[in-house]
Design an enzyme around this catalytic site. Structure first.
Site, PDB file in Angstrom:
ATOM      1  N   ARG B  63      -0.453  13.115 -29.930  1.00  0.00           N
ATOM      2  CA  ARG B  63       0.162  12.105 -30.877  1.00  0.00           C
ATOM      3  C   ARG B  63      -0.897  10.877 -32.144  1.00  0.00           C
ATOM      4  O   ARG B  63      -0.572  11.045 -33.362  1.00  0.00           O
ATOM      5  CB  ARG B  63       1.407  11.715 -30.626  1.00  0.00           C
ATOM      6  CG  ARG B  63       1.803  10.316 -30.202  1.00  0.00           C
ATOM      7  CD  ARG B  63       2.617   9.967 -29.598  1.00  0.00           C
ATOM      8  NE  ARG B  63       3.470  11.264 -28.901  1.00  0.00           N
ATOM      9  CZ  ARG B  63       4.474  11.312 -28.620  1.00  0.00           C
ATOM     10  NH1 ARG B  63       5.162  10.572 -29.212  1.00  0.00           N
ATOM     11  NH2 ARG B  63       5.430  11.929 -28.143  1.00  0.00           N
ATOM     12  N   THR B  64      -1.337  10.520 -31.299  1.00  0.00           N
ATOM     13  CA  THR B  64      -2.666   9.762 -31.764  1.00  0.00           C
ATOM     14  C   THR B  64      -3.880  10.308 -32.544  1.00  0.00           C
ATOM     15  O   THR B  64      -3.990   9.676 -34.005  1.00  0.00           O
ATOM     16  CB  THR B  64      -3.164   8.666 -30.576  1.00  0.00           C
ATOM     17  OG1 THR B  64      -2.246   8.189 -29.983  1.00  0.00           O
ATOM     18  CG2 THR B  64      -4.036   7.730 -31.476  1.00  0.00           C
ATOM     19  N   LYS B  91     -20.570  19.060 -21.344  1.00  0.00           N
ATOM     20  CA  LYS B  91     -21.838  19.119 -21.061  1.00  0.00           C
ATOM     21  C   LYS B  91     -22.484  18.827 -20.513  1.00  0.00           C
ATOM     22  O   LYS B  91     -23.395  18.629 -20.031  1.00  0.00           O
ATOM     23  CB  LYS B  91     -22.274  19.808 -21.903  1.00  0.00           C
ATOM     24  CG  LYS B  91     -22.058  21.063 -22.570  1.00  0.00           C
ATOM     25  CD  LYS B  91     -23.052  21.483 -24.117  1.00  0.00           C
ATOM     26  CE  LYS B  91     -21.861  22.945 -24.933  1.00  0.00           C
ATOM     27  NZ  LYS B  91     -22.687  23.125 -25.823  1.00  0.00           N
ATOM     28  N   ARG B 113     -11.171   7.609 -28.491  1.00  0.00           N
ATOM     29  CA  ARG B 113     -10.356   7.565 -27.647  1.00  0.00           C
ATOM     30  C   ARG B 113     -10.858   8.394 -26.674  1.00  0.00           C
ATOM     31  O   ARG B 113     -11.875   9.450 -26.205  1.00  0.00           O
ATOM     32  CB  ARG B 113      -9.327   8.616 -27.587  1.00  0.00           C
ATOM     33  CG  ARG B 113      -8.583   8.884 -26.635  1.00  0.00           C
ATOM     34  CD  ARG B 113      -7.148   8.088 -25.474  1.00  0.00           C
ATOM     35  NE  ARG B 113      -6.400   7.715 -26.637  1.00  0.00           N
ATOM     36  CZ  ARG B 113      -5.521   7.715 -27.023  1.00  0.00           C
ATOM     37  NH1 ARG B 113      -5.040   8.909 -25.567  1.00  0.00           N
ATOM     38  NH2 ARG B 113      -3.904   7.386 -27.452  1.00  0.00           N
ATOM     39  N   HIS B 141      -4.933  -0.172 -26.659  1.00  0.00           N
ATOM     40  CA  HIS B 141      -4.034   0.194 -27.347  1.00  0.00           C
ATOM     41  C   HIS B 141      -4.276  -0.322 -28.745  1.00  0.00           C
ATOM     42  O   HIS B 141      -3.484  -0.462 -29.399  1.00  0.00           O
ATOM     43  CB  HIS B 141      -3.373   0.716 -27.120  1.00  0.00           C
ATOM     44  CG  HIS B 141      -3.333   2.898 -27.498  1.00  0.00           C
ATOM     45  ND1 HIS B 141      -3.711   2.722 -29.157  1.00  0.00           N
ATOM     46  CD2 HIS B 141      -2.125   4.198 -27.665  1.00  0.00           C
ATOM     47  CE1 HIS B 141      -3.745   4.502 -29.747  1.00  0.00           C
ATOM     48  NE2 HIS B 141      -3.075   4.501 -28.806  1.00  0.00           N
TER      49      HIS B 141
END
Lengths: 427, 324
Positions: B63-64, B91, B113, B141
């Site tokens: 959603r963000t 990796k 994020r 946030h």
């Protein structure tokens, strides 16, 4: 080796109650004479006027990373860094990769230490095989190979039963058992001190109780068994108080304060500074003050660095992912003087006691005194030196320090091991 | 609407803790201006034309991420989204390597994020691009905090008159921290409520009241921000069971109806219906949960617009299609 006559220095030796301007004569690796107006033909004369002449500093808590982490530090580079910090002896922690838990690996540390030809390197051995907290190592064999103490440093011995056995069995060899006090179920997931700073930064905190609970347990076990307990890097006011009370009851316990714990608080972690990430973590102001008072009254009888070198790219990570620890060998004396002596909390003789005499006693290693016949391990200190910490000049292979740019007073100018100068400040 | 003297946001948006009340209001006012773009037939303005934005999502979030992508596209930016799956992070590439690569590609803005607290700041200190924190670990946030503020203001007017209680898993919540700073900067009274195991130590020192019982919280509050119980974290034994949580701390219809006034209910989503919030509250008249989602796009448009160097007072012109 040419004899050494150190002339006109302020000789401070708490083991003899000495604080006077004297000459010190070193010959054949031992202290030969201490007195006024000494003169010996053929001796190399060192003018020590204005300097303090102290029994060589001893750091009982150093990580040398070899084997397994030679990109961070080697036994050789660590021993040289120690000498540059004024230390004539260091005790290497056994949490290497693989851990030092066998006579062969203890022997390796001894041999590499001798090869380095700088500060004396004394190994410690693990308490338990592989530091797994279950099976005791062969203490007798480890001592025979040169270990001066046992410790699972970096980890606690979680089982109280195993810890009891270690404290009991070690008495056969009069061996100190050094402990990293941490109750893992209380500290789990934590990366800094528990409190408002951690809450604001969104980091999981490690409560004081994680340390206090284990210190309390181990003091009780030392009392039960009569064993020799050495509590490493005490960071909490509760821990200091517990040790103070236990010693008053006659428990055989020595304990360390680290310069970073009596200098900094968890505010140093602001902006996620990984150079201030360590375990035990930097605590609150009240804890820092308690550690200072503990050093002053001798509850924390030993100052030890917990020198923990890390490669720069290992620290350059998100805070929770970065490894714990800071380098300390080359800043310890300056920090201790600046924070404790220059502030009037302790005098210079007490500083020498905490950084030399008491560490020697705690680990039963030779040194920590300038009595005649004892090893010629001497540190010449300029208490008035003013300098700024510049990690680029460190002899350690690593640079991870939160003290970059910090103005300090006092530093070692010459380090003598067994009568031989192993490090000398540039003129 | 824009504040004529609003100070600029600086290079990055990392945390609401870093912002003044004025800066926050300027973002909200700019977002208010941009809301209209999302209801037009052609939802596009050229305000960020020729800007390249990378959405670096090292932690799952649909959603963000989608909200940021909508905001970027509606402002005309060129965007690329990378996520953990299939990225070089899997990796073994470190965050610092990621930063260097982004810098080498000459990216204008990075929306990050990440599961580690402080990771947005880490990136911002190492690259010249503007960095927007889209959620870092348990830290903050900020755009979620801003969209909550915008939604509250839409329904209850000036924030400084309000009492807002955050209910639930505050310990693991970055939304809670952004809300606390944002609300307090704008003068609201803030409280938290939840089991002590899910409240961070020393939370009171952030200037919030702590309620032990959700009934007390609801009685006190004008606004409830109900946090998701992060089920994946509940294996740590923070609460005995979800059932008990709902019984003791759940925002239920009965509790809402017993409140002395009409309480506004927010939830940052995704919701666990029947755990922290009952469906008839989530879908009820007090709920503004879907409007939060709508406001999210406008807030993100505003943040990107302001960080890219535009002044708040040019927002109106930008909305009309002027190449501000």
């Amino acid at each position: 080796m040419r004899p050494l006559l150190i002339r006109g220095g302020r000789v401070i030796d708490p083991t003899q109650g000495l604080d006077a301007v004297l000459d010190l004569y070193l010959r054949d690796g031992a202290v030969a004479e201490l007195g006024e107006g000494l003169a010996y033909e053929g001796a190399e004369v060192v003018d020590a006027s204005g300097l303090v002449v102290a029994p060589g500093l001893i750091d009982v808590h150093v990580h040398l990373r070899e084997p397994g982490g030679e990109h961070k530090e080697t036994i050789s580079s660590g021993a040289r860094a120690a000498a540059a910090g004024g230390f004539t002896s260091i005790v290497a922690m056994p949490n290497t990769s693989p851990p030092i838990d066998s006579p062969a690996s203890v022997g390796f540390v001894v041999a590499e230490g001798q090869r380095a030809g700088a500060a004396r390197v004394y190994p410690s051995g693990c308490i338990t095989v592989g530091q797994m907290g279950e099976q005791l190592t062969e203490f007798g064999e480890l001592v025979h190979a040169g270990a001066v103490c046992v410790t699972d440093d970096g980890r606690p011995v979680s089982s109280a039963g195993v810890m009891r056995l270690a404290l009991e069995y070690a008495q056969t060899f009069d061996l100190p058992v050094a402990v990293h006090a941490e109750e893992l179920t209380l500290s789990r997931g934590g990366s800094m001190n528990e409190g408002i700073v951690a809450t604001r930064l969104g980091l999981t905190g490690i409560p004081n109780a994680a340390e206090d609970v284990m210190i309390a347990r181990d003091l009780m076990l030392a009392e039960l068994t009569g064993g020799r307990l050495h509590v490493q890097h005490v960071s909490t006011r509760g821990g200091v108080e517990l040790i103070r009370e236990a010693r008053a009851r006659g428990v055989r316990v020595s304990a360390e304060a680290s310069p970073h714990h009596f200098t900094l608080t968890d505010a140093a972690v602001e902006l996620y500074r990984t150079d201030a990430k360590m375990n035990p973590p930097l605590r609150s102001e009240a804890d820092r003050d308690a550690v200072r008072r503990g050093v002053a009254d001798g509850t924390l009888d030993v100052i030890a660095t917990d020198h923990a070198p890390h490669h720069y790219d290992e620290k350059e990570q998100a805070f929770e992912d970065a490894p714990n620890g800071i380098v300390g060998l080359e800043t310890a004396l300056g920090l201790s003087y600046t924070e404790l002596v220059a502030t009037g909390l302790i005098d210079l003789a007490t500083l020498v006691e905490r950084m030399s005499c008491a560490p020697a006693r705690a680990m039963s290693i030779r040194g920590g005194t300038l009595k005649r016949g004892q090893p010629a391990d001497v540190t010449l200190i300029d208490p008035n030196a003013e300098w700024t910490v510049d990690p680029r000049t460190f002899l350690s292979l690593s640079r991870n320090t939160p003290f970059r740019g910090r103005a300090l007073r006092c530093r070692a100018v010459r380090t003598i091991v067994g009568g031989r100068t192993v490090w000398e400040a540039a003129p | 609407m824009a504040h004529p003297t609003a100070p600029s946001l600086g290079k990055d948006l990392l945390a609401l803790e870093d912002l003044t009340g004025e800066q926050i209001l300027s973002i909200l006012d700019t977002a208010e201006t941009f809301k209209e773009i999302s209801v037009r037939p052609i939802k596009k303005v050229p305000a960020l034309r020729n800007r390249t934005i990378v959405n670096a999502f090292f932690e799952n979030s649909t959603r963000t991420r989608v909200s940021f992508e909508f905001a970027e596209k509606r402002m005309g930016a060129d965007t690329v989204s990378i996520s953990t799956t299939g990225s070089s992070v899997q990796k073994g590439e470190t965050l610092v390597d990621t930063a260097r690569n982004l810098e080498a590609m000459g990216v204008d803005m990075v929306v990050i994020r990440h599961s580690s607290s402080g990771s947005a700041r880490f990136l911002a200190e190492r690259i010249p691009s503007n960095v927007v924190n889209a959620g870092d670990g348990k830290h903050e946030h900020p755009t979620q905090g801003l969209l909550d503020l915008l939604t509250i203001r839409d329904h209850r007017g000036p924030i400084d008159k309000l009492k807002v209680c955050i209910v639930g898993d505050v310990l693991h919540s970055r939304v809670a921290r952004s809300n606390i700073w944002g609300l307090r900067r704008l003068g609201a009274q803030v409280a938290v409520c939840g089991p002590r195991t899910l409240l961070p130590p020393a939370i009171e020192e952030m200037g919030v009241t702590v309620f032990r019982r959700v009934e007390e919280a609801i009685e006190w509050a004008d606004v409830l921000n109900v946090l998701r119980l992060q089920l994946e974290r509940m294996t740590g034994g923070f609460i005995p069971s979800l059932r008990e949580y709902n019984r003791v701390f759940g925002v239920t219809r009965a509790r809402i109806e017993s409140a002395p006034r009409n309480v506004l209910v927010l939830h940052p989503g995704p919701m666990n219906r029947g755990v922290e919030i009952d469906s008839d509250v989530a879908d009820g008249p007090q709920s503004v949960i879907l409007q939060q989602v709508t406001n999210g796009v406008a807030v993100r448009m505003a943040v990107l617009y302001l960080l890219s160097g535009h002044a708040p007072e040019t927002a109106e012109a930008a909305k009309r299609g002027g190449d501000a």
